[in-house]
Design a protein around this motif. Structure first.
Motif, PDB file in Angstrom:
ATOM      1  N   SER A 264     -16.180   0.534  15.238  1.00 43.98           N
ATOM      2  CA  SER A 264     -15.807  -0.662  14.476  1.00 43.98           C
ATOM      3  C   SER A 264     -16.206  -0.513  13.006  1.00 43.98           C
ATOM      4  CB  SER A 264     -16.476  -1.888  15.097  1.00 43.98           C
ATOM      5  OG  SER A 264     -16.073  -2.055  16.441  1.00 43.98           O
ATOM      6  N   ARG A 265     -17.410   0.020  12.785  1.00 42.95           N
ATOM      7  CA  ARG A 265     -17.837   0.221  11.400  1.00 42.95           C
ATOM      8  C   ARG A 265     -16.938   1.234  10.686  1.00 42.95           C
ATOM      9  NH1 ARG A 265     -24.422   0.717  12.280  1.00 42.95           N
ATOM     10  NH2 ARG A 265     -24.777  -1.473  12.855  1.00 42.95           N
ATOM     11  N   PHE A 266     -16.573   2.292  11.415  1.00 43.40           N
ATOM     12  CA  PHE A 266     -15.707   3.301  10.820  1.00 43.40           C
ATOM     13  C   PHE A 266     -14.344   2.716  10.465  1.00 43.40           C
ATOM     14  CE2 PHE A 266     -12.302   6.372  11.647  1.00 43.40           C
ATOM     15  CZ  PHE A 266     -12.558   7.293  10.639  1.00 43.40           C
ATOM     16  N   LEU A 267     -13.779   1.928  11.404  1.00 43.05           N
ATOM     17  CA  LEU A 267     -12.469   1.348  11.135  1.00 43.05           C
ATOM     18  C   LEU A 267     -12.529   0.344   9.989  1.00 43.05           C
ATOM     19  CD1 LEU A 267     -11.131   0.857  14.773  1.00 43.05           C
ATOM     20  CD2 LEU A 267     -10.408   2.552  13.088  1.00 43.05           C
ATOM     21  N   ALA A 268     -13.629  -0.450   9.960  1.00 39.11           N
ATOM     22  CA  ALA A 268     -13.747  -1.407   8.864  1.00 39.11           C
ATOM     23  C   ALA A 268     -13.846  -0.702   7.520  1.00 39.11           C
ATOM     24  CB  ALA A 268     -14.972  -2.292   9.099  1.00 39.11           C
ATOM     25  N   GLN A 269     -14.623   0.389   7.485  1.00 38.42           N
ATOM     26  CA  GLN A 269     -14.754   1.120   6.226  1.00 38.42           C
ATOM     27  C   GLN A 269     -13.457   1.837   5.864  1.00 38.42           C
ATOM     28  OE1 GLN A 269     -18.003   3.842   6.221  1.00 38.42           O
ATOM     29  NE2 GLN A 269     -17.715   4.485   4.087  1.00 38.42           N
ATOM     30  N   MET A 270     -12.824   2.448   6.873  1.00 34.46           N
ATOM     31  CA  MET A 270     -11.596   3.171   6.599  1.00 34.46           C
ATOM     32  C   MET A 270     -10.462   2.236   6.203  1.00 34.46           C
ATOM     33  SD  MET A 270     -12.203   6.304   6.660  1.00 34.46           S
ATOM     34  CE  MET A 270     -10.507   6.849   6.558  1.00 34.46           C
ATOM     35  N   SER A 271     -10.463   1.037   6.797  1.00 38.53           N
ATOM     36  CA  SER A 271      -9.409   0.086   6.409  1.00 38.53           C
ATOM     37  C   SER A 271      -9.500  -0.243   4.920  1.00 38.53           C
ATOM     38  CB  SER A 271      -9.532  -1.184   7.239  1.00 38.53           C
ATOM     39  OG  SER A 271     -10.763  -1.848   6.949  1.00 38.53           O
ATOM     40  N   HIS A 272     -10.738  -0.408   4.442  1.00 38.76           N
ATOM     41  CA  HIS A 272     -10.901  -0.678   3.007  1.00 38.76           C
ATOM     42  C   HIS A 272     -10.526   0.548   2.182  1.00 38.76           C
ATOM     43  CE1 HIS A 272     -12.581  -2.193  -0.715  1.00 38.76           C
ATOM     44  NE2 HIS A 272     -13.306  -1.085  -0.813  1.00 38.76           N
ATOM     45  N   GLU A 273     -10.947   1.734   2.633  1.00 38.24           N
ATOM     46  CA  GLU A 273     -10.667   2.948   1.878  1.00 38.24           C
ATOM     47  C   GLU A 273      -9.178   3.279   1.865  1.00 38.24           C
ATOM     48  OE1 GLU A 273     -12.797   4.531   0.092  1.00 38.24           O
ATOM     49  OE2 GLU A 273     -14.524   3.321   0.696  1.00 38.24           O
ATOM     50  N   LEU A 274      -8.467   2.913   2.931  1.00 39.63           N
ATOM     51  CA  LEU A 274      -7.038   3.214   2.999  1.00 39.63           C
ATOM     52  C   LEU A 274      -6.184   2.149   2.325  1.00 39.63           C
ATOM     53  CD1 LEU A 274      -6.728   4.573   6.659  1.00 39.63           C
ATOM     54  CD2 LEU A 274      -6.601   5.883   4.543  1.00 39.63           C
ATOM     55  N   ARG A 275      -6.588   0.886   2.469  1.00 42.48           N
ATOM     56  CA  ARG A 275      -5.756  -0.185   1.927  1.00 42.48           C
ATOM     57  C   ARG A 275      -5.771  -0.211   0.395  1.00 42.48           C
ATOM     58  NH1 ARG A 275      -7.082  -5.342   5.858  1.00 42.48           N
ATOM     59  NH2 ARG A 275      -5.662  -4.787   7.557  1.00 42.48           N
ATOM     60  N   THR A 276      -6.913   0.138  -0.186  1.00 41.86           N
ATOM     61  CA  THR A 276      -7.000   0.079  -1.658  1.00 41.86           C
ATOM     62  C   THR A 276      -5.998   1.018  -2.325  1.00 41.86           C
ATOM     63  OG1 THR A 276      -9.323  -0.548  -1.486  1.00 41.86           O
ATOM     64  CG2 THR A 276      -8.566   0.322  -3.598  1.00 41.86           C
ATOM     65  N   PRO A 277      -5.970   2.308  -1.990  1.00 40.64           N
ATOM     66  CA  PRO A 277      -4.932   3.139  -2.618  1.00 40.64           C
ATOM     67  C   PRO A 277      -3.534   2.850  -2.095  1.00 40.64           C
ATOM     68  CG  PRO A 277      -6.170   4.434  -1.035  1.00 40.64           C
ATOM     69  CD  PRO A 277      -6.865   3.114  -1.138  1.00 40.64           C
ATOM     70  N   LEU A 278      -3.460   2.356  -0.828  1.00 34.43           N
ATOM     71  CA  LEU A 278      -2.143   2.082  -0.279  1.00 34.43           C
ATOM     72  C   LEU A 278      -1.483   0.917  -0.999  1.00 34.43           C
ATOM     73  CD1 LEU A 278      -0.176   3.029   1.865  1.00 34.43           C
ATOM     74  CD2 LEU A 278      -1.243   1.456   3.476  1.00 34.43           C
ATOM     75  N   GLY A 312       4.899   3.656   3.057  1.00 38.27           N
ATOM     76  CA  GLY A 312       3.668   2.910   2.835  1.00 38.27           C
ATOM     77  C   GLY A 312       3.610   1.639   3.648  1.00 38.27           C
ATOM     78  N   VAL A 313       4.737   0.940   3.745  1.00 34.59           N
ATOM     79  CA  VAL A 313       4.770  -0.271   4.576  1.00 34.59           C
ATOM     80  C   VAL A 313       4.504   0.074   6.036  1.00 34.59           C
ATOM     81  CG1 VAL A 313       6.269  -2.115   5.421  1.00 34.59           C
ATOM     82  CG2 VAL A 313       6.241  -1.547   2.990  1.00 34.59           C
ATOM     83  N   HIS A 314       5.123   1.176   6.499  1.00 28.61           N
ATOM     84  CA  HIS A 314       4.904   1.602   7.888  1.00 28.61           C
ATOM     85  C   HIS A 314       3.435   1.963   8.121  1.00 28.61           C
ATOM     86  CE1 HIS A 314       5.633   3.474  11.767  1.00 28.61           C
ATOM     87  NE2 HIS A 314       5.015   4.562  11.335  1.00 28.61           N
ATOM     88  N   LEU A 315       2.826   2.666   7.183  1.00 27.86           N
ATOM     89  CA  LEU A 315       1.415   3.022   7.327  1.00 27.86           C
ATOM     90  C   LEU A 315       0.527   1.792   7.290  1.00 27.86           C
ATOM     91  CD1 LEU A 315      -0.708   5.222   7.547  1.00 27.86           C
ATOM     92  CD2 LEU A 315      -0.658   5.441   5.037  1.00 27.86           C
ATOM     93  N   LEU A 316       0.849   0.821   6.450  1.00 29.66           N
ATOM     94  CA  LEU A 316       0.062  -0.408   6.385  1.00 29.66           C
ATOM     95  C   LEU A 316       0.160  -1.186   7.694  1.00 29.66           C
ATOM     96  CD1 LEU A 316      -1.686  -2.301   4.713  1.00 29.66           C
ATOM     97  CD2 LEU A 316       0.416  -3.374   3.861  1.00 29.66           C
ATOM     98  N   ASN A 317       1.357  -1.260   8.252  1.00 33.02           N
ATOM     99  CA  ASN A 317       1.511  -1.936   9.544  1.00 33.02           C
ATOM    100  C   ASN A 317       0.728  -1.221  10.640  1.00 33.02           C
ATOM    101  OD1 ASN A 317       3.214  -3.855   8.400  1.00 33.02           O
ATOM    102  ND2 ASN A 317       5.057  -2.642   8.810  1.00 33.02           N
ATOM    103  N   LEU A 318       0.740   0.112  10.602  1.00 32.84           N
ATOM    104  CA  LEU A 318      -0.011   0.872  11.597  1.00 32.84           C
ATOM    105  C   LEU A 318      -1.505   0.629  11.461  1.00 32.84           C
ATOM    106  CD1 LEU A 318       0.011   2.972  13.853  1.00 32.84           C
ATOM    107  CD2 LEU A 318      -0.037   4.758  12.108  1.00 32.84           C
ATOM    108  N   ILE A 319      -2.001   0.590  10.244  1.00 33.96           N
ATOM    109  CA  ILE A 319      -3.425   0.307  10.042  1.00 33.96           C
ATOM    110  C   ILE A 319      -3.778  -1.089  10.543  1.00 33.96           C
ATOM    111  CG2 ILE A 319      -5.186  -0.028   8.267  1.00 33.96           C
ATOM    112  CD1 ILE A 319      -3.830   2.166   6.648  1.00 33.96           C
TER     113      ILE A 319
END
Length: 531
Positions: A264-278, A312-319
């Motif tokens: 959960s911590r990894f996903l929460a951190q990765m969601s922030h790290e991925l969404r910002t550049p996305l 990018g939209v597809h990747l955002l939906n997947l995340i």
């Protein structure tokens, strides 16, 4: 020069898969090895722990019956003192009491000492010797020459009484029971046989038969006690295995919980790290696709910008789907419940997906029951469920196919939603696969429009959070239908009027006029009565 001999061709046969032994077979093999080892180290052919327990029960039985044996010895001494000289009878009684006292003392010492294999063998030999001495003393009094005047019936009775008591007391130690009873029975049988009469021959045979019967009875009692101890040992071993398995499962559960927290911590951190550049990619690609700052010099760049934006939209939906699934599995998904219309949500989703379905020549039909009350549910969750089901149906329905959307009442008073298509269908054995996280069926793998395999698991988990049911039915080359039901507790039916009167707006005065105190005798409906 002769040709060299041809080398034989070596063919490697495929190795047969060795199946791992099951837990029951491993337990049985370990038990057989343990039993063989115990028999080699035991003096009685049983486990050393059972030898000590048998001796312990033998000593406890001797102690509990000490007064009974003392009473039998004293009564026999008094009886023989009346039949022969009192001094020999008293001497025999004193000797028997000394042997009995020594046996009681040794039993108490044995129970007080800790058990060990060497001490168990020593105590076993000591008890057998005391029982042998006990039986020889009884033999001496029963075959005394002075007792020739006593009838054979009385002698037979005393012999049976001594053998029965000794066999029952020493049943947990069969060799001690044999040592205590065999001298008495053999001596009495020889005494009867030496008389030379037929009746005495019969009594001798009865004496030997009684000895065999009581020895067999003692053996049966010993076997029953041994089976009880064995069952108790197996129960203790099973309890130990269960406790060990519970400890292992608790440790595994703690590890799984720790891994879940780390995930959960990894996903929460990765969601922030991925969404910002996305978000930056989506924003700039949309600007480039829309040509806000001017047209591209090369028209192909506009198509590339659209592809970048769509990816990018597809990747955002997947995340977002992965995060939703992780929150649901971790039990952190909170429902924002409110009064929603199931038919309205389904109609809105149909409107959103209508253009996509029309582009593929798919017709969507609506069958809704009218005037349905609202549901107490999470609108975003239900909308996501309907969109996932409808997008799957559009994805796997061929061109020219049909999709039916139904919403209505269930037999129990709840509401249901049904999405049925005329697609290729799902094999029955793949239904559990497609309902699992990241699971995809064979048709999905072959399809050009693949997904992550999260739509159906997320929809099912969201319905489970609402207390409903999620049913998937499918047949190959016929189609697939998903039925979602909501329990009657979530249907907001019209509330019945309150039975209690509402409180008055103004408090009534405490002084009641006399006219209101007097009862009225006139009828309520007095109009037209002439009074």
């Amino acid at each position: 020069m002769s040709d060299p001999a041809e080398k034989p061709e070596v063919v490697l046969l495929p190795a047969e898969p060795v199946s791992a032994p099951s837990a029951s077979s491993r337990r049985a093999a370990a038990q057989r090895v343990r039993e063989a080892r115990d028999k080699l180290t035991s003096t009685s052919g049983t486990r050393p722990a059972f030898d000590a327990e048998m001796l312990r029960q033998y000593a406890q039985t001797r102690l509990s019956a000490s007064y009974v044996v003392m009473l039998l010895v004293v009564a026999t001494g008094v009886l023989f003192g009346l039949l022969m000289q009192p001094i020999p009878a008293a001497a025999w009684t004193a000797g028997m009491i000394c042997i009995h006292a020594a046996m009681i003392r040794n039993c108490r010492r044995f129970l007080a000492e800790p058990a060990s294999p060497s001490a168990t063998r020593a105590w076993r030999t000591r008890f057998v010797g005391l029982d042998l001495l006990y039986g020889l003393c009884w033999m001496a009094i029963l075959i005394h020459p002075v007792l020739d005047m006593v009838t054979e019936t009385l002698m037979m009775f005393l012999m049976l009484l001594v053998i029965a008591v000794s066999s029952m007391l020493a049943a947990n130690l069969p060799i001690a029971a044999l040592a205590a009873t065999a001298p008495v029975a053999v001596a009495m049988a020889l005494s009867f046989a030496m008389s030379g009469s037929l009746d005495n021959y019969i009594l001798a045979a009865l004496a030997l038969g009684a000895e065999g019967y009581f020895v067999l009875l003692a053996h049966r009692l010993h076997s029953s006690t041994f089976a009880t101890l064995e069952a108790r040992a197996e129960k203790d071993a099973l309890i130990g295995e269960l406790e060990q398995a519970k400890a292992i499962s608790d440790e595994a559960r703690h590890r799984a919980e720790a891994a879940n927290v780390a995930k959960s911590r990894f996903l929460a951190q990765m969601s922030h790290e991925l969404r910002t550049p996305l978000n930056a990619i989506l924003g700039f690609s949309e600007v480039m696709k829309s040509e806000i700052f001017g047209a591209h010099a090369v028209p192909v760049y506009k198509e590339y910008s659209a592809d970048i934006h769509n990816s990018g939209v597809h990747l955002l939906n997947l995340i977002n789907e992965i995060l939703d699934l992780s929150r649901i599995e971790a039990g952190r998904y909170e429902l924002n419940e409110e009064a929603v219309s199931l038919v309205g949500i389904v109609a809105d989703c149909h409107h959103l997906m209508k253009l996509r379905a029309s582009s593929r020549g798919i017709a969507i039909h609506e069958v809704f029951e009218q005037a349905m009350p609202r549901l107490w549910a999470d609108e975003r969750a239900i909308r996501q469920v309907v969109l996932n089901l409808l997008s799957n149906s559009i994805k796997f329905t061929p061109q020219g196919g049909e999709i039916w959307l139904k919403a209505g009442w269930t037999a129990s008073g709840g509401q249901y939603l049904s999405v049925r298509d005329s697609g290729s269908g799902i094999p029955e054995d793949e239904i559990p696969v497609v309902l699992a996280s990241f699971g995809q069926g064979s048709n999905s793998i072959k399809s050009a429009e693949q997904g992550a395999g999260l739509g159906l698991p997320i929809a099912k988990n969201l319905i489970d959070l609402h207390g409903g049911t999620f049913t998937l039915k499918s047949k190959l080359r016929i189609g697939t239908e998903v039925i979602v039901t909501f329990p009657p507790e979530r249907v907001m039916s019209a509330l019945a009027p309150m039975s209690e009167d509402s409180p008055p707006l103004q408090p009534e005065s405490s002084v009641v006029p006399d006219e209101k105190r007097r009862p009225r005798h006139k009828p309520i409906m007095s109009a037209g009565t002439g009074s």
